[in-house]
Write a protein that holds these residues in place. Structure first.
Motif, PDB file in Angstrom:
ATOM      1  N   LEU A  26       0.879  -1.177  -0.157  1.00  0.00           N
ATOM      2  CA  LEU A  26       0.060   0.125  -0.042  1.00  0.00           C
ATOM      3  C   LEU A  26       0.943   1.254  -0.083  1.00  0.00           C
ATOM      4  O   LEU A  26       0.937   2.021  -0.775  1.00  0.00           O
ATOM      5  CB  LEU A  26      -0.882   0.171   1.170  1.00  0.00           C
ATOM      6  N   ASN A  27       1.944   1.182   0.798  1.00  0.00           N
ATOM      7  CA  ASN A  27       2.880   2.441   0.605  1.00  0.00           C
ATOM      8  C   ASN A  27       3.605   2.700  -0.488  1.00  0.00           C
ATOM      9  O   ASN A  27       3.589   3.701  -0.933  1.00  0.00           O
ATOM     10  CB  ASN A  27       4.007   2.394   2.010  1.00  0.00           C
ATOM     11  N   ARG A  30       1.095   4.316  -2.747  1.00  0.00           N
ATOM     12  CA  ARG A  30       0.828   5.738  -2.292  1.00  0.00           C
ATOM     13  C   ARG A  30       1.925   6.638  -2.868  1.00  0.00           C
ATOM     14  O   ARG A  30       1.647   7.640  -3.356  1.00  0.00           O
ATOM     15  CB  ARG A  30       0.444   5.815  -0.967  1.00  0.00           C
ATOM     16  N   GLU A  33       2.240   7.168  -6.506  1.00  0.00           N
ATOM     17  CA  GLU A  33       1.043   8.124  -6.988  1.00  0.00           C
ATOM     18  C   GLU A  33       1.413   9.428  -6.610  1.00  0.00           C
ATOM     19  O   GLU A  33       1.199  10.403  -7.225  1.00  0.00           O
ATOM     20  CB  GLU A  33      -0.312   7.735  -6.400  1.00  0.00           C
ATOM     21  N   SER A  34       2.030   9.779  -5.291  1.00  0.00           N
ATOM     22  CA  SER A  34       2.741  10.990  -5.091  1.00  0.00           C
ATOM     23  C   SER A  34       3.522  11.499  -6.081  1.00  0.00           C
ATOM     24  O   SER A  34       3.521  12.636  -6.233  1.00  0.00           O
ATOM     25  CB  SER A  34       3.170  10.974  -3.589  1.00  0.00           C
ATOM     26  N   SER A  51      -4.417  13.027  -0.563  1.00  0.00           N
ATOM     27  CA  SER A  51      -5.055  12.536  -1.772  1.00  0.00           C
ATOM     28  C   SER A  51      -4.665  11.230  -1.789  1.00  0.00           C
ATOM     29  O   SER A  51      -5.371  10.238  -2.331  1.00  0.00           O
ATOM     30  CB  SER A  51      -4.949  13.287  -2.855  1.00  0.00           C
ATOM     31  N   VAL A  52      -3.345  10.702  -1.443  1.00  0.00           N
ATOM     32  CA  VAL A  52      -2.937   9.316  -1.516  1.00  0.00           C
ATOM     33  C   VAL A  52      -2.956   8.658  -0.237  1.00  0.00           C
ATOM     34  O   VAL A  52      -2.656   7.469  -0.190  1.00  0.00           O
ATOM     35  CB  VAL A  52      -1.703   9.427  -2.127  1.00  0.00           C
ATOM     36  N   GLY A  53      -3.804   9.294   0.904  1.00  0.00           N
ATOM     37  CA  GLY A  53      -3.990   8.393   1.931  1.00  0.00           C
ATOM     38  C   GLY A  53      -3.279   8.553   3.150  1.00  0.00           C
ATOM     39  O   GLY A  53      -3.601   7.680   4.065  1.00  0.00           O
ATOM     40  N   TYR A  54      -2.439   9.476   3.165  1.00  0.00           N
ATOM     41  CA  TYR A  54      -1.890   9.956   4.330  1.00  0.00           C
ATOM     42  C   TYR A  54      -2.485  10.725   5.122  1.00  0.00           C
ATOM     43  O   TYR A  54      -3.081  11.846   4.592  1.00  0.00           O
ATOM     44  CB  TYR A  54      -0.139  10.282   4.323  1.00  0.00           C
ATOM     45  N   PHE A  60       3.996  11.530   5.932  1.00  0.00           N
ATOM     46  CA  PHE A  60       4.250  11.490   4.392  1.00  0.00           C
ATOM     47  C   PHE A  60       5.662  11.935   4.075  1.00  0.00           C
ATOM     48  O   PHE A  60       6.374  11.097   3.193  1.00  0.00           O
ATOM     49  CB  PHE A  60       3.020  12.209   3.880  1.00  0.00           C
TER      50      PHE A  60
END
Length: 87
Positions: A26-27, A30, A33-34, A51-54, A60
């Motif tokens: 998952l990281n 994320r 995408e970041s 927006s990427v879930g942090y 982040f």
């Protein structure tokens, strides 16, 4: 639920397919995408983090820096230099 599998079974399937734990996989998603957002948008770093879930911008920044040895801001600036020199 969407896969009709128990949570631990889903995690095991991800480990088999990727060699990573669910959290590590998952990281990876994320962070990738970041990187795309840092390179291709003018979004604020905090917006990208959320927006990427942090849920925490400092976390982040720490995760990003551990992976790439630079902050998200430094990465964005580096990509701007690379993109302008390729133009």
């Amino acid at each position: 639920k969407a896969l009709s599998m128990a949570e631990d079974r889903t995690s095991e399937e991800i480990r088999i397919a990727t060699g990573k734990s669910f959290k590590a996989y998952l990281n990876t998603i994320r962070i990738e995408e970041s990187k795309r957002l840092l390179k291709n948008t003018a979004m604020h770093i905090s917006e990208i983090a959320f927006s990427v879930g942090y849920n925490n911008v400092q976390h982040f920044n720490r995760v990003f820096k551990e992976k790439f040895k630079m902050t998200p801001r430094d990465y964005r600036n580096k990509m701007r230099v690379v993109n302008t020199s390729n133009a």
